[in-house]
Scaffold this active site. Structure first.
Site, PDB file in Angstrom:
ATOM      1  N   CYS A 118       0.831  -1.199   0.000  1.00 23.84           N
ATOM      2  CA  CYS A 118       0.000   0.000   0.000  1.00 23.84           C
ATOM      3  C   CYS A 118       0.873   1.260   0.000  1.00 23.84           C
ATOM      4  O   CYS A 118       1.481   1.591  -1.001  1.00 23.84           O
ATOM      5  CB  CYS A 118      -0.976  -0.029   1.174  1.00 23.84           C
ATOM      6  N   TYR A 119       0.997   1.977   1.128  1.00 25.60           N
ATOM      7  CA  TYR A 119       1.872   3.148   1.170  1.00 25.60           C
ATOM      8  C   TYR A 119       3.298   2.754   0.793  1.00 25.60           C
ATOM      9  O   TYR A 119       3.997   3.486   0.076  1.00 25.60           O
ATOM     10  CB  TYR A 119       1.848   3.772   2.572  1.00 25.60           C
ATOM     11  N   HIS A 121      -3.540  -5.316   0.873  1.00 24.97           N
ATOM     12  CA  HIS A 121      -2.984  -5.739   2.167  1.00 24.97           C
ATOM     13  C   HIS A 121      -3.038  -7.266   2.275  1.00 24.97           C
ATOM     14  O   HIS A 121      -4.086  -7.841   2.600  1.00 24.97           O
ATOM     15  CB  HIS A 121      -3.781  -5.112   3.315  1.00 24.97           C
ATOM     16  N   SER A 163       0.988 -12.152  38.518  1.00 17.74           N
ATOM     17  CA  SER A 163      -0.406 -11.764  38.750  1.00 17.74           C
ATOM     18  C   SER A 163      -1.338 -12.960  38.713  1.00 17.74           C
ATOM     19  O   SER A 163      -2.501 -12.853  39.097  1.00 17.74           O
ATOM     20  CB  SER A 163      -0.843 -10.771  37.667  1.00 17.74           C
ATOM     21  N   SER A 168       2.940 -16.023  34.565  1.00 18.49           N
ATOM     22  CA  SER A 168       3.145 -17.439  34.894  1.00 18.49           C
ATOM     23  C   SER A 168       4.226 -18.047  34.008  1.00 18.49           C
ATOM     24  O   SER A 168       5.077 -18.815  34.466  1.00 18.49           O
ATOM     25  CB  SER A 168       1.839 -18.220  34.726  1.00 18.49           C
ATOM     26  N   LYS A 170       0.717 -12.829  22.329  1.00 15.72           N
ATOM     27  CA  LYS A 170       0.008 -13.629  23.333  1.00 15.72           C
ATOM     28  C   LYS A 170      -0.131 -15.097  22.933  1.00 15.72           C
ATOM     29  O   LYS A 170       0.090 -15.996  23.754  1.00 15.72           O
ATOM     30  CB  LYS A 170      -1.369 -13.025  23.593  1.00 15.72           C
TER      31      LYS A 170
END
Length: 511
Positions: free
Chosen positions: A82-83, A169, A223, A229, A367
């Site tokens: 794109c750009y 994209h 936490s 963890s 994540k």
């Protein structure tokens, strides 16, 4: 410094982070870097290819974004999106102008020439467009590879230079063969192989932590969420004798969460845990505060103070470990032309008065990669696939002041939501689910009496890495059960609404 197989120069597109995600899924380690990074910064990463992302600007505008043009002299394969495509066109002498007809949404990609970029890509496949400018001529020595109805030069390239440009994209799911095109660029054109996985990452991080820590001690802040963890598990593998794990109850947790965290670390993870009840301190500092960013900063600063106080009880504590993710870094610290979305309490370094050095082994991963890493390290699935819970806790799920009455209302509603999701089997089908106390009162009728009480919003989303999300299409019967139980069982709430916004434009958390 971590080297990268591919560097993505970020020109501010809302999709830029997805480029890195898609390539990492192919086993190719990819990082984002600001568009205006110096050639020295780029070369220090020793990339085998570069990608120029999309962005909101126009290359012919006064405030256009430009990268160091020396990148085109490195001899590295380059892909412009794109750009980035328009930047390549302009650099090589073509003109870029406002399009007579803007192109947003789905388009059909017609392949005009065979090319390594298109291996495994079908003709007339669907791609996703999002642009208001167009390339008005083909750069010298480049050839057109594909077109669409509105873009005569939708894809062009120079095989000798290994420079290619896409108007669409490929990183978004709407582009039918987008993953394949990115894979082809990385593997067929850059010559990379799949070497990035959580097994190799775990070994690398454990070795790094051992070398860095030596005989010093590490204070690990946990936490109970998957991020901290996993950090604790990494440290337990690397420096078990030098690890101090501290859990701080900030008074902003869900019902029984402090007890559950203690049981998880001591019984399931076999980690000695020091629990600190600092709830009164946190709540006193949040009194009267309503502005979201101020809440986040107060909580972050208070966490640091509590950990510092705890660390002084031990000798040779040199390091503080945190579960900072790549997502946190991207949202808190804009790269390139991207904007800061919100502050994360564990991003931005430590205050000058604090003498710890940070250890953030998850800072380079997303994540879903953290979850894979947790499984590699032997954590149970109930720990690894627990829904994300923000560091600031319930403070950013209460609109307005955080106080004990508001926290109790929200906790009661949140318990009911989680119970209903788990009993219906929907908890494991969704990425994140929680209630938001709106602190907006409305009129209701209960037992033939008028009520004027609070409203709660239910927020449940589907996502893979938290960078983008869509609201979960929960069954109406399930939503009705949640609403009925919350209104009937939580005194002070008489209305329940469901958030059907996606990220972007909304964020997952409300503050």
């Amino acid at each position: 410094m971590q080297t990268a197989d591919i560097l993505v120069l970020d020109f501010g597109s809302q999709y830029t982070q997805l480029i890195a995600r898609r390539l990492r899924e192919q086993g190719v380690y990819t990082e984002l870097i600001p568009f205006d990074a110096s050639i020295e910064q780029i070369m220090a990463k020793n990339p085998k290819g570069l990608i120029l992302s999309g962005g909101p600007a126009s290359v012919y505008a006064k405030d256009a974004y430009f990268c160091d043009e020396k990148i085109f002299d490195l001899g590295l394969p380059i892909l412009g999106i794109c750009y980035g495509m328009q930047l390549i066109a302009q650099h090589f002498g073509a003109s870029v102008v406002p399009a007579a007809k803007k192109e947003f949404g789905k388009a059909s990609l017609k392949l005009l020439r065979s090319n390594k970029l298109f291996n495994g890509v079908s003709d007339n496949s669907t791609v996703w467009m999002s642009h208001s400018d167009k390339v008005a001529s083909l750069p010298e020595d480049f050839e057109v590879l594909a077109c669409s109805d509105e873009s005569e030069w939708c894809v062009f390239g120079n095989d000798a230079k290994k420079i290619y440009a896409l108007q669409f994209h490929p990183e978004v799911q709407h582009s039918e063969f987008g993953d394949q095109i990115l894979k082809n660029f990385a593997k067929e054109i850059c010559g990379l192989s799949s070497t990035w996985n959580m097994g190799s990452f775990a070994k690398e991080q454990i070795a790094k932590i051992k070398a860095k820590v030596g005989n010093d001690k590490v204070l690990c802040a946990v936490s109970g969420g998957v991020d901290s963890s996993v950090v604790a598990a990494l440290l337990a593998h690397a420096v078990p004798e030098n690890l101090i794990v501290v859990f701080v109850d900030n008074g902003l947790l869900r019902t029984n969460e402090a007890r559950q965290v203690e049981e998880m670390f001591k019984l399931k993870l076999g980690v000695n845990l020091i629990s600190v009840d600092a709830s009164e301190l946190f709540l006193s500092r949040l009194k009267g505060v309503t502005e979201p960013e101020k809440k986040r900063k107060i909580i972050g600063e208070t966490f640091i103070e509590v950990f510092d106080k705890e660390a002084k009880k031990f000798e040779n504590v040199k390091y503080l470990a945190q579960g900072t993710l790549y997502t946190d870094v991207i949202e808190s610290s804009p790269s390139g032309a991207s904007k800061t979305i919100k502050s994360h309490h564990n991003v931005g370094g430590l205050p000058e008065w604090m003498k710890f050095e940070l250890i953030e082994p998850l800072r380079e991963i997303f994540k879903d990669e953290v979850r894979q890493l947790g499984l590699e390290l032997g954590l149970s699935r109930d720990v690894v696939f627990r829904h994300p819970f923000p560091g600031p806790g319930l403070a950013i799920r209460i609109m307005g002041e955080v106080n004990t009455p508001n926290l109790e209302l929200l906790r009661k509603a949140d318990v009911i939501l989680r119970e209903e999701l788990k009993s219906s089997g929907w908890y494991d089908k969704t990425w994140q689910a929680f209630c938001v106390l709106l602190n907006v009162r409305s009129v209701g009728v209960m037992g033939d009496n008028r009520t004027y009480e609070n409203a709660v919003c239910i927020r449940v989303v589907d996502a893979s890495d938290g960078m983008t999300a869509s609201f979960s299409r929960l069954p109406y019967d399930l939503l009705e059960n949640c609403s009925r139980r919350i209104i009937n069982e939580v005194e002070g709430i008489n209305r329940v609404v469901y958030d059907i916004s996606s990220k972007p434009p909304a964020t997952i958390e409300w503050e």
